[in-house]
Motif scaffolding. Structure first.
Motif, PDB file in Angstrom:
ATOM      1  N   MET A 115      31.206  67.838  51.035  1.00 43.50           N
ATOM      2  CA  MET A 115      30.829  66.662  51.798  1.00 43.50           C
ATOM      3  C   MET A 115      30.259  67.126  53.147  1.00 43.50           C
ATOM      4  O   MET A 115      30.788  68.031  53.766  1.00 43.50           O
ATOM      5  N   THR A 116      29.199  66.485  53.593  1.00 41.85           N
ATOM      6  CA  THR A 116      28.571  66.889  54.850  1.00 41.85           C
ATOM      7  C   THR A 116      29.343  66.355  56.052  1.00 41.85           C
ATOM      8  O   THR A 116      30.121  65.407  55.946  1.00 41.85           O
ATOM      9  N   GLY A 117      29.080  66.960  57.202  1.00 46.60           N
ATOM     10  CA  GLY A 117      29.715  66.509  58.431  1.00 46.60           C
ATOM     11  C   GLY A 117      29.407  65.065  58.741  1.00 46.60           C
ATOM     12  O   GLY A 117      30.277  64.313  59.200  1.00 46.60           O
ATOM     13  N   TRP A 118      28.171  64.650  58.480  1.00 47.52           N
ATOM     14  CA  TRP A 118      27.791  63.268  58.779  1.00 47.52           C
ATOM     15  C   TRP A 118      28.494  62.288  57.855  1.00 47.52           C
ATOM     16  O   TRP A 118      28.814  61.173  58.261  1.00 47.52           O
ATOM     17  N   LEU A 119      28.758  62.695  56.631  1.00 48.26           N
ATOM     18  CA  LEU A 119      29.497  61.825  55.715  1.00 48.26           C
ATOM     19  C   LEU A 119      30.949  61.687  56.170  1.00 48.26           C
ATOM     20  O   LEU A 119      31.512  60.589  56.168  1.00 48.26           O
ATOM     21  N   TYR A 120      31.543  62.804  56.587  1.00 41.95           N
ATOM     22  CA  TYR A 120      32.896  62.741  57.149  1.00 41.95           C
ATOM     23  C   TYR A 120      32.925  61.835  58.379  1.00 41.95           C
ATOM     24  O   TYR A 120      33.832  61.024  58.552  1.00 41.95           O
ATOM     25  N   LEU A 121      31.931  61.975  59.238  1.00 36.92           N
ATOM     26  CA  LEU A 121      31.880  61.163  60.447  1.00 36.92           C
ATOM     27  C   LEU A 121      31.734  59.685  60.113  1.00 36.92           C
ATOM     28  O   LEU A 121      32.403  58.834  60.709  1.00 36.92           O
ATOM     29  N   THR A 122      30.906  59.370  59.139  1.00 37.58           N
ATOM     30  CA  THR A 122      30.729  57.974  58.720  1.00 37.58           C
ATOM     31  C   THR A 122      32.041  57.394  58.206  1.00 37.58           C
ATOM     32  O   THR A 122      32.409  56.255  58.547  1.00 37.58           O
ATOM     33  N   LEU A 123      32.757  58.158  57.409  1.00 41.09           N
ATOM     34  CA  LEU A 123      34.052  57.705  56.896  1.00 41.09           C
ATOM     35  C   LEU A 123      35.054  57.519  58.041  1.00 41.09           C
ATOM     36  O   LEU A 123      35.793  56.533  58.084  1.00 41.09           O
ATOM     37  N   ALA A 124      35.049  58.448  58.988  1.00 38.86           N
ATOM     38  CA  ALA A 124      35.946  58.338  60.143  1.00 38.86           C
ATOM     39  C   ALA A 124      35.640  57.090  60.964  1.00 38.86           C
ATOM     40  O   ALA A 124      36.554  56.405  61.429  1.00 38.86           O
ATOM     41  N   ILE A 125      34.369  56.773  61.118  1.00 41.97           N
ATOM     42  CA  ILE A 125      33.977  55.565  61.845  1.00 41.97           C
ATOM     43  C   ILE A 125      34.502  54.326  61.121  1.00 41.97           C
ATOM     44  O   ILE A 125      35.067  53.417  61.744  1.00 41.97           O
ATOM     45  N   GLY A 126      34.331  54.279  59.811  1.00 38.43           N
ATOM     46  CA  GLY A 126      34.828  53.138  59.038  1.00 38.43           C
ATOM     47  C   GLY A 126      36.331  52.975  59.177  1.00 38.43           C
ATOM     48  O   GLY A 126      36.838  51.854  59.358  1.00 38.43           O
ATOM     49  N   LEU A 127      37.060  54.075  59.111  1.00 34.67           N
ATOM     50  CA  LEU A 127      38.520  54.024  59.257  1.00 34.67           C
ATOM     51  C   LEU A 127      38.918  53.561  60.656  1.00 34.67           C
ATOM     52  O   LEU A 127      39.854  52.778  60.822  1.00 34.67           O
ATOM     53  N   GLU A 128      38.197  54.026  61.670  1.00 36.12           N
ATOM     54  CA  GLU A 128      38.497  53.638  63.044  1.00 36.12           C
ATOM     55  C   GLU A 128      38.274  52.143  63.241  1.00 36.12           C
ATOM     56  O   GLU A 128      39.048  51.471  63.928  1.00 36.12           O
ATOM     57  N   ILE A 129      37.251  51.603  62.632  1.00 33.47           N
ATOM     58  CA  ILE A 129      36.963  50.171  62.738  1.00 33.47           C
ATOM     59  C   ILE A 129      38.077  49.358  62.079  1.00 33.47           C
ATOM     60  O   ILE A 129      38.552  48.366  62.638  1.00 33.47           O
ATOM     61  N   VAL A 130      38.518  49.779  60.900  1.00 29.62           N
ATOM     62  CA  VAL A 130      39.616  49.097  60.219  1.00 29.62           C
ATOM     63  C   VAL A 130      40.889  49.183  61.055  1.00 29.62           C
ATOM     64  O   VAL A 130      41.597  48.178  61.252  1.00 29.62           O
ATOM     65  N   ALA A 131      41.192  50.368  61.575  1.00 30.36           N
ATOM     66  CA  ALA A 131      42.413  50.562  62.366  1.00 30.36           C
ATOM     67  C   ALA A 131      42.397  49.710  63.630  1.00 30.36           C
ATOM     68  O   ALA A 131      43.412  49.111  64.000  1.00 30.36           O
ATOM     69  N   THR A 132      41.257  49.636  64.294  1.00 27.37           N
ATOM     70  CA  THR A 132      41.164  48.838  65.515  1.00 27.37           C
ATOM     71  C   THR A 132      41.291  47.349  65.210  1.00 27.37           C
ATOM     72  O   THR A 132      41.943  46.603  65.963  1.00 27.37           O
ATOM     73  N   THR A 133      40.713  46.909  64.110  1.00 24.34           N
ATOM     74  CA  THR A 133      40.863  45.510  63.703  1.00 24.34           C
ATOM     75  C   THR A 133      42.328  45.193  63.423  1.00 24.34           C
ATOM     76  O   THR A 133      42.847  44.152  63.852  1.00 24.34           O
ATOM     77  N   LEU A 134      43.016  46.092  62.729  1.00 24.11           N
ATOM     78  CA  LEU A 134      44.447  45.894  62.466  1.00 24.11           C
ATOM     79  C   LEU A 134      45.261  45.904  63.752  1.00 24.11           C
ATOM     80  O   LEU A 134      46.235  45.157  63.882  1.00 24.11           O
ATOM     81  N   LEU A 135      44.862  46.728  64.713  1.00 24.02           N
ATOM     82  CA  LEU A 135      45.552  46.757  65.999  1.00 24.02           C
ATOM     83  C   LEU A 135      45.430  45.403  66.698  1.00 24.02           C
ATOM     84  O   LEU A 135      46.409  44.896  67.257  1.00 24.02           O
ATOM     85  N   LYS A 136      44.257  44.807  66.641  1.00 26.49           N
ATOM     86  CA  LYS A 136      44.073  43.455  67.198  1.00 26.49           C
ATOM     87  C   LYS A 136      44.960  42.461  66.472  1.00 26.49           C
ATOM     88  O   LYS A 136      45.617  41.615  67.091  1.00 26.49           O
ATOM     89  N   LEU A 137      45.001  42.558  65.148  1.00 23.19           N
ATOM     90  CA  LEU A 137      45.826  41.636  64.353  1.00 23.19           C
ATOM     91  C   LEU A 137      47.316  41.827  64.604  1.00 23.19           C
ATOM     92  O   LEU A 137      48.112  40.922  64.340  1.00 23.19           O
ATOM     93  N   SER A 138      47.709  42.982  65.130  1.00 20.08           N
ATOM     94  CA  SER A 138      49.128  43.240  65.402  1.00 20.08           C
ATOM     95  C   SER A 138      49.633  42.453  66.607  1.00 20.08           C
ATOM     96  O   SER A 138      50.840  42.412  66.854  1.00 20.08           O
TER      97      SER A 138
END
Length: 111
Positions: free
Chosen positions: A1-24
C-alpha cells in the motif's frame, strides 16, 4: 500500500473519530467517547506507515487540512452549525493549501 493510501485511510479514520467525539457530548456519552478514542488510536497506527514515504510536514498538513474541511462540512450537515462567509473562505483556503501540498508532492512522497 502506498503512503498516500495510508494517509487517505488515516484521514477517514480521523474524521470518524472526531465526529464520534462530538457525539460524546464532552465525553459524557461513554460509548461514543470510547469508540472515538479507539478509532483515533487506529488512525495513528495507519498514519505511521505513511510517514515512511511522505515528509512529515506534508503528511500532517494534508491530514489536518482535509480533516478541518471535512469536519466543517459535517458540522454544517449533521450538527446544524453555521459558518460566516469569512469562516467559509478560511476553510476554503485550508483546502487549497492541502490540495496544493498533495499536488506538488511526487507520488512516492519525497520532495
Amino acid at each position: 500500500m502506498t503512503g498516500w493510501l495510508y494517509l487517505t485511510l488515516a484521514i477517514g479514520l480521523e474524521i470518524v473519530a472526531t465526529t464520534l467525539l462530538k457525539l460524546s457530548n464532552g465525553l459524557e456519552k461513554w460509548g461514543f467517547a470510547a469508540a472515538s478514542i479507539g478509532i483515533y488510536a487506529l488512525c495513528f497506527l495507519v498514519l505511521a506507515p505513511a510517514l515512511k514515504s511522505i515528509p512529515v510536514g506534508v503528511a500532517y498538513a494534508v491530514w489536518s487540512g482535509v480533516g478541518i474541511v471535512a469536519m466543517a462540512v459535517i458540522g454544517i450537515i449533521l450538527f446544524d452549525q453555521r459558518l460566516s462567509l469569512v469562516q467559509m473562505g478560511c476553510v476554503a483556503l485550508v483546502l487549497v493549501g492541502a490540495l496544493g501540498l498533495r499536488l506538488s508532492t511526487p507520488a512516492g512522497g519525497e520532495i
